[in-house]
Design a protein around this motif. Structure first.
Motif, short mmCIF file in Angstrom:
data_model
loop_
_atom_site.label_atom_id
_atom_site.label_comp_id
_atom_site.label_asym_id
_atom_site.label_seq_id
_atom_site.Cartn_x
_atom_site.Cartn_y
_atom_site.Cartn_z
N GLN B 86 0.79 -1.23 0.04
CA GLN B 86 0.16 -0.17 0.07
C GLN B 86 0.92 1.26 -0.10
O GLN B 86 0.58 2.45 -0.86
CB GLN B 86 -0.87 0.14 1.11
N THR B 89 2.48 1.78 -3.17
CA THR B 89 1.62 2.04 -4.35
C THR B 89 1.05 3.47 -4.24
O THR B 89 0.89 4.30 -5.21
CB THR B 89 0.33 1.10 -4.06
N LYS B 130 -4.58 -5.42 -15.31
CA LYS B 130 -5.19 -5.13 -14.00
C LYS B 130 -5.61 -3.64 -14.15
O LYS B 130 -6.05 -3.13 -13.09
CB LYS B 130 -4.09 -5.35 -12.91
N GLY B 309 -2.03 -0.87 -9.49
CA GLY B 309 -2.82 -0.05 -8.35
C GLY B 309 -2.61 1.50 -8.61
O GLY B 309 -3.45 2.26 -8.23
N ASN B 312 -4.60 3.27 -11.27
CA ASN B 312 -5.92 3.15 -10.94
C ASN B 312 -6.12 4.21 -10.10
O ASN B 312 -7.00 5.09 -10.16
CB ASN B 312 -6.17 1.90 -10.34
N LYS B 321 -6.64 5.09 -1.86
CA LYS B 321 -5.86 4.15 -1.19
C LYS B 321 -6.55 2.92 -0.25
O LYS B 321 -6.13 2.13 0.14
CB LYS B 321 -4.50 4.72 -0.35
N TYR B 324 -8.67 0.69 -3.70
CA TYR B 324 -7.86 0.41 -4.89
C TYR B 324 -7.62 -1.03 -5.08
O TYR B 324 -7.50 -1.78 -6.07
CB TYR B 324 -6.48 1.27 -5.13
N GLU B 325 -7.69 -1.72 -3.96
CA GLU B 325 -7.37 -3.25 -3.93
C GLU B 325 -8.24 -3.88 -4.74
O GLU B 325 -7.72 -4.83 -5.45
CB GLU B 325 -7.13 -3.79 -2.64
N LEU B 328 -7.77 -4.70 -8.47
CA LEU B 328 -6.54 -5.69 -8.73
C LEU B 328 -6.62 -7.03 -8.92
O LEU B 328 -5.92 -7.74 -9.39
CB LEU B 328 -5.47 -5.15 -8.00
N TYR C 329 -4.92 -11.04 -5.31
CA TYR C 329 -4.28 -10.20 -6.53
C TYR C 329 -3.87 -11.26 -7.55
O TYR C 329 -3.44 -12.10 -7.40
CB TYR C 329 -3.23 -9.50 -6.27
#
Lengths: 329, 329, 329, 329
Positions: B86, B89, B130, B309, B312, B321, B324-325, B328, C329
């Protein structure tokens, strides 16, 4: 309500010209004005050439003036340990040569339409994978390809949901740059009958046109939109589920046609109800529902081999029925 | 013969600006005229911003005027059961925002360079897979994306050997149609040191320029060739094998530098012989030989997740943050 | 001829216990002896637990004594830009915990059934790809996993046509070696209704049993054949095309039930004819014809993420609703 | 420090018996006790048969008593538009027949070792994909295969990192069930020289044994561990990067051998330093660093076709040099 009416009302397009033609001729087998049909048999099946000759026929047939060649290969579906499709492949190459008319210094762009990630839609990408690409060789090793090979480029543009770009838009700029004498588009088709799945190959010298086929995600790919001759090659891999529902209705009618009450059901008065029935059965997916055999991956593989083999023979002077197999591994 | 001379004579380009810069500064750590460098640390590593400011510096650095941002993430290589990137990213997203400067109504084209079929070259396609693509949604469901998402299209153009078409040629027409405010090109890079593999991410606001990297199969992708701003994001996944050979030579010299006979070997008189040695060792592949760790697929996967990530978050107003996961998976 | 009779005569098995149960209860909603059913609602849908309690109920329900938990998630089918399935994933994890009852030192074998190359059959392989595999880590880095992770191995055994080996035969030896406390088999299912596709997840503590599902290519995977507890997790991705044909017949009957002639058609006297009609419509593929939406790849992807996420939470002590996303992921 | 010493100290195993043999013979080309070597030329290259005859030779050669057949095919690396490998394929089939000695009622298990996701390691899975699998046909359509085909099953067991299970453990149970007369394992190898990559095929009737090759993730696959005859077929796709570093050292020595100071460097006194140099150059990856050409995917594809073609000819009575191509599409 006959299939023709049903398809119209359901907004279902038949991708095969032979099916559209048969529907128009009906059981009475009437001639369709402005449409010529020729059939020839060969050891693996039948080749039907349908020619749409004028604007009137264009309208009745629901597709542009042009030539539609259909290979019907009833034996192709059945598995075969030692797959030998040489006869079909070379016959297909012959017909492609007539339609494409390749010259030694021509350039071609082969386009594999469809979605890698959805098996029944993966025919195009599979053919491209087995197409002999030579365009870059003319730059790097011209002495090895000149006169022996044609200039062939190939792409798989992907589908709208993954790229965000319409196929026609993606191809337009590419055509301007590559300037192909002919673009050859390969696509999976939707048939009006299950017996067509994996047994039929259609060549159309008119390209791919709106309303056609398994996806609604592309606009027309033809000389008008792309600015170069477009030949389409397709294989039916699915039947719209609504067609199956309708065929069931039809079959009941035929089985019990002595019952007048049943015959009445099919009168125009009931069209609305019958459409509603099919709609309800196919809820919640409706138009996107496809019927396909579990073994569709094998059927696509076989068809892809035949099409790629025929293309390689057709486009490249030095490839012929004796050596094309080595281009398909 | 030092590495700088060796790379020049071997025609090997270093893809990372930080490496080119370090070479120029040498052991004496001299300033390079026209080049500014800033470093900041953060919890996962270091961010170095190199600015090439004038035509002179362009020449010495072997790359265009512009900004090159390098993330060095020494911990990234080591496997992690619960992968949590994180911090990196979101830091990468911040830097990308500065370079790309996205506005709510902007359009972007993300391009995944490289070859699906060769693992060390597959970074670009993995990132595209992704990336959240939205361009078609603005047409079909504008109310769901307007103001929340930017307009993003994405493609993986494939490699010359498979398509017959140069990447720049394929992109030119597409850019004309999509008219992106910025094209973002993702590519695997070649580093000058093994420690860079899978631990470094470079952003360049100058696009991708001739002489770079793992492949020689593309021409420049930059504002001049494509007509729109081009930002390049890259991760080193290989080191040219010739560099390894040279590093071995260098290490011997260093180890035995008290031996005058050895020092003499490195005199300019012997450059020809040393070049010949490396050439012979790497025969018959020479320039195409790459050194890569066996676990390169995992390293690429991790880098692809971080880059996708960050993209995006950077491009879409409603992605941040905290959410965003889910883009993916 | 009602659906129950039709399925029996057509030799079509319904993979979902809730569907088999509903069929038995019929429109009158009668209790089925020896079968208990409980339903609870949660924010994303409904969870139905069906318990088959005795040998008699086993026979009427056509599946073994045991517990069948069904998640019905009507919203899941519709696309979602920011896919957030946390609630469903954690609820599924809770139910899996009850069924699997994992202990800290347990070993698990996750088996992804089905065929990578045929999209509607690829659920199992997709889940395995996202399952956190740890078995080897207990050997190489025990200090990092002990107490935090369970011992999980995972395989995708492939399909009979590609390996030549029945799945049960392939698993038997593996179970003897890995000695899992529980084998978890993931498989795509065939439903009796289109509305089930991509909206339903079934957990069965009885494993996978003959007659089930999309393929006829495997024998039972259960405690009796494999020698360890087997939990099956499945998602319907197709409906047998014969079911669609039958539903069309039924819908006509319902629509025109005032017509006595039509009602007569459904009398037992005509069963043979009606079976023949469906058979003819589905010729030449019959049993292997599946109906599936074009977007089945996306539906499978969503279901695979939920199942893999729930499995990772369920099996590993250190994975929970706050950190499971990073395992997907 | 010569290569032999270096490899020993670095714990690097040469997968090719011909390379191990050449190292032992040295420049002086001495006979190795207990080892016989025979060479024959054919149109596409050379076939070398090395026989390790006793326990003493087993020790010096670092591999078990048995026969190691090596095809050296110098032309294979260079691209070929019309790939024609018939001669090599049929010669390889002949040698395989001698080693495997297939009888009409034999059963075979073909195992594709390696990792799909890492290109240089994907040889095994590629061969399996093109192997004609018939085991299930003997159950379903025995009349079509009996006497014409052998009973062949095939699997790609995956790699430890993805399954959590050692390959040997996965195969043991399978061998007990399938009871093959011979298991044929296909694997990518590591060579001691770059010129071997993509130009060499090795057959070993001793199976795969510890210490070998690109991966350390498997234990031996041989008659002792699996309980059936094991034949290994391998192709070098990488060279350990440490070997490249050493070759550079060696080359300098040779180039400047008139310099006594340099010769001294290679004395046993300096071994430690030299090992340290290589170690430092290859830090942080060391043993896992592989050198491979960018075009390794194409080299693997060619080798996979030859091996699969030869296997299909070797194992199946009805497949021969005239029809094997159709099994490779």
């Amino acid at each position: 309500m006959d299939l023709k009416t049903f398809l119209q009302r359901s907004n279902i397009h038949l991708d095969l010209a032979v099916e559209a033609h048969a529907l128009l001729r009906g059981d009475a087998d009437v001639e369709v004005d402005g449409v010529a049909m020729n059939q020839e048999d060969f050891s693996d099946g039948t080749i039907t050439v349908i020619t749409i000759k004028d604007a009137m026929a264009e309208k009745t047939m629901g597709r542009p003036i042009g030539t539609y060649i259909t290979f019907e290969l009833p034996e192709l579906r059945d598995a075969d340990l030692l797959r030998e499709y040489q006869v079909t492949t070379t016959e297909l190459a012959k017909k492609l040569k007539k339609v494409i008319d390749p010259k030694k210094d021509n350039t071609f762009l082969v386009v594999g339409l469809g979605n890698w990630h959805a098996t029944p839609d993966a025919l195009g990408p599979r053919v491209v994978e087995k197409t002999l690409v030579t365009r870059h060789l003319f730059k790097f090793i011209p002495e090895e390809v000149d006169g022996k090979m044609c200039n062939v480029a190939a792409i798989t543009p992907g589908v709208l949901g993954l790229t965000g770009i319409e196929t026609a838009d993606m191809l337009r700029g590419l055509v301007e740059h590559v300037k192909p004498d002919c673009l050859i588009a390969i696509d999976a088709l939707a048939a009006g009958s299950l017996s067509r799945i994996g047994t039929t190959i259609q060549i159309a010298d008119t390209g791919i046109n709106p309303g056609s086929g398994i996806g609604n995600h592309r606009r027309g790919l033809n000389e008008e939109t792309l600015g170069c001759k477009v030949v389409a090659i397709g294989v039916p891999t699915v039947v719209n589920a609504a067609v199956i529902a309708h065929q069931t209705l039809e079959a009941i009618l035929k089985e019990f046609e002595s019952e007048p009450a049943l015959a009445a059901i099919y009168s125009p008065d009931h069209e609305e109800s019958l459409m509603g029935i099919v709609d309800n059965v196919l809820h919640p997916f409706r138009g996107s529902l496809m019927v396909t055999p579990k073994e569709v991956d094998e059927l696509i593989e076989k068809s892809a081999l035949i099409i790629a083999g025929a293309l390689n023979i057709c486009l490249h002077p030095d490839i012929n029925k004796d050596n094309y197999e080595s281009t398909l591994y």
